[in-house]
Design a protein around this motif. Structure first.
Motif, PDB file in Angstrom:
ATOM      1  N   SER A   1      41.726  42.061  33.137  1.00 18.30           N
ATOM      2  CA  SER A   1      42.657  41.998  34.255  1.00 18.30           C
ATOM      3  C   SER A   1      41.935  42.044  35.598  1.00 18.30           C
ATOM      4  CB  SER A   1      43.641  43.170  34.174  1.00 18.30           C
ATOM      5  OG  SER A   1      44.506  43.171  35.300  1.00 18.30           O
TER       6      SER A   1
ATOM      7  N   ASP B   1      47.512  50.428  34.506  1.00 19.81           N
ATOM      8  CA  ASP B   1      48.029  49.454  35.471  1.00 19.81           C
ATOM      9  C   ASP B   1      47.977  49.962  36.905  1.00 19.81           C
ATOM     10  OD1 ASP B   1      48.743  47.146  33.958  1.00 19.81           O
ATOM     11  OD2 ASP B   1      50.462  48.237  33.153  1.00 19.81           O
TER      12      ASP B   1
ATOM     13  N   SER C   1      46.723  46.563  38.490  1.00 27.20           N
ATOM     14  CA  SER C   1      46.376  45.364  37.734  1.00 27.20           C
ATOM     15  C   SER C   1      47.160  44.157  38.230  1.00 27.20           C
ATOM     16  CB  SER C   1      46.677  45.577  36.250  1.00 27.20           C
ATOM     17  OG  SER C   1      48.080  45.590  36.028  1.00 27.20           O
ATOM     18  N   GLU C   2      46.698  42.962  37.813  1.00 28.84           N
ATOM     19  CA  GLU C   2      47.400  41.739  38.209  1.00 28.84           C
ATOM     20  C   GLU C   2      48.777  41.650  37.560  1.00 28.84           C
ATOM     21  OE1 GLU C   2      45.561  38.125  36.733  1.00 28.84           O
ATOM     22  OE2 GLU C   2      44.458  39.309  35.266  1.00 28.84           O
ATOM     23  N   ASP C   3      48.991  42.403  36.485  1.00 30.10           N
ATOM     24  CA  ASP C   3      50.290  42.372  35.815  1.00 30.10           C
ATOM     25  C   ASP C   3      51.394  43.009  36.646  1.00 30.10           C
ATOM     26  OD1 ASP C   3      49.190  41.137  33.583  1.00 30.10           O
ATOM     27  OD2 ASP C   3      48.825  43.027  32.535  1.00 30.10           O
TER      28      ASP C   3
END
Length: 399
Positions: free
Chosen positions: A2, A106, A223-225
């Motif tokens: 990520s 995250d 995170s990119e999520d």
């Protein structure tokens, strides 16, 4: 793997605060970091925490990380204390980035704190000295000012660097720090002030040395999520590099550079896919004026031996081609050991998100932080990239 993004960052004031504790300073930094996130962050969102501190004065050496995260309400959040001398904060950021990139978390908090002004000068020297080589430096009476003075003298004799060029580092950083409402030393100084100040360790004068400081700083890395849940203004951790070296200066191959800084920078540039010529501004570790000059060369901003002329040219001024230490650096902003590396990221976050007030640069894309432990036993470099243009620029939210 990520991608990692900085969505918020905040700090306490840096200075001398006899009425504050390390917990209260950390609380201020933590709350300011939460408040800086456009869409807000709930404490329940945070999966992990890393906190940098040396523990000056011996305070809470065993569980200093949980001592502050529990105090701000992060009950149950795993917290790890990171200690790597003056690079503790930078390494805390690195650990947070690794946790996000690995997929283990995250949302991660990277923080740092130090209280240094409530102990005697002798005690401060002891606690700083524990980051040096014990038998042949600290126990023989060598201070960090003495170690960096040796580096300064070697650079001056090898490359004709002058005491005036050392002083120009101090003048520049005080000028920037005078514009920073969080700085410890919020005043300008003249070239004459810097050159005529009392000698601390020849050739370093008082104005060539950073102050001992209280303070805390926090950074939120996601995170990119989940990044779009918190901001549309993406500031990516584009590159990370770290390296270790011999703790003692006498054990290294050179006195005129810090090999760990060079190695960390090389790795950070490689992972970011850029070179030093792409960096728009940087926060570098200027515990002493010579340290900033060495950083120019170690980070590839100028050729070896040209750091003195580089600062003299005005290139590193706020309006120069490569502004260095827009916050005032350790010299003016202050050096609360565990919070220094995280504090550097706070400044980069402000510059890349348009929140730096009177210090604001015009549309920077890449910012770099450089954090050194001791006299070079450890170093960590981060490269940050503003991925997306801002819809609007904030004019004055330096908080």
């Amino acid at each position: 793997m990520s991608k990692a993004y900085v969505v918020g960052a905040g700090q306490s004031d840096f200075g001398s605060f006899p009425e504050e504790s390390y917990r209260s300073l950390f609380t201020t930094a933590y709350e300011n970091a939460l408040d800086s996130v456009p869409s807000g962050v709930s404490p329940g969102d945070i999966d992990e925490a890393y906190v940098g501190t040396l523990g000056v004065g011996g305070r809470q050496l065993g569980l200093s990380g949980p001592a502050v995260t529990e105090h701000v309400g992060l009950d149950g959040v795993p917290c790890t204390r990171v200690e790597n001398a003056c690079a503790a904060g930078g390494y805390a950021v690195r650990q947070a980035v690794m946790a996000v990139r690995s997929g283990m978390a995250d949302v991660v908090l990277a923080g740092g704190f130090e209280v240094m002004t409530d102990v005697s000068g002798e005690s401060v020297r002891y606690w700083l000295g524990v980051s040096g080589e014990t038998e042949w430096e600290r126990l023989s009476g060598t201070t960090f000012a003495g170690v960096y003075a040796q580096m300064a003298r070697a650079h001056m004799e090898t490359y004709d660097t002058t005491a005036e060029q050392l002083s120009r580092v101090a003048v520049k950083n005080h000028e920037n720090g005078a514009k920073n409402p969080h700085a410890h030393l919020q005043f300008s100084c003249s070239l004459e002030d810097a050159q005529s100040a009392p000698t601390v360790a020849e050739p370093l004068t008082l104005y060539h040395c950073c102050p001992t400081t209280d303070g805390a700083a926090c950074v939120l890395i996601v995170s990119e999520d989940v990044v779009e849940q918190y901001t549309d203004d993406r500031i990516r951790v584009a590159g990370v590099g770290a390296a270790s070296d011999a703790v003692g200066l006498f054990q290294r191959e050179t006195y005129t550079g810090i090999p760990a800084s060079r190695q960390a920078a090389t790795r950070a540039y490689e992972t970011a896919g850029i070179g030093p010529e792409d960096v728009d501004f940087a926060e570098v570790h200027d515990c002493f004026a010579i340290a900033e000059l060495l950083a120019y060369e170690d980070l590839g901003f100028c050729d070896r031996g040209h750091a003195g002329s580089f600062v003299e040219s005005g290139a590193t001024a706020l309006d120069g081609e490569l502004p260095i230490n827009t916050s005032g650096g350790l010299k003016s902003k202050g050096h609360p050991i565990g919070a220094t590396g995280t504090g550097q990221v706070v400044e980069v976050f402000k510059q890349l998100s348009g929140r730096a007030g009177d210090r604001q640069l015009e549309t920077p894309r890449y910012g770099l932080t450089h954090n050194v432990g001791g006299s070079g036993g450890a170093a960590v470099v981060h490269v940050f990239e503003r991925e997306r243009e801002r819809d609007s620029r904030t004019t004055e939210v330096d908080q």
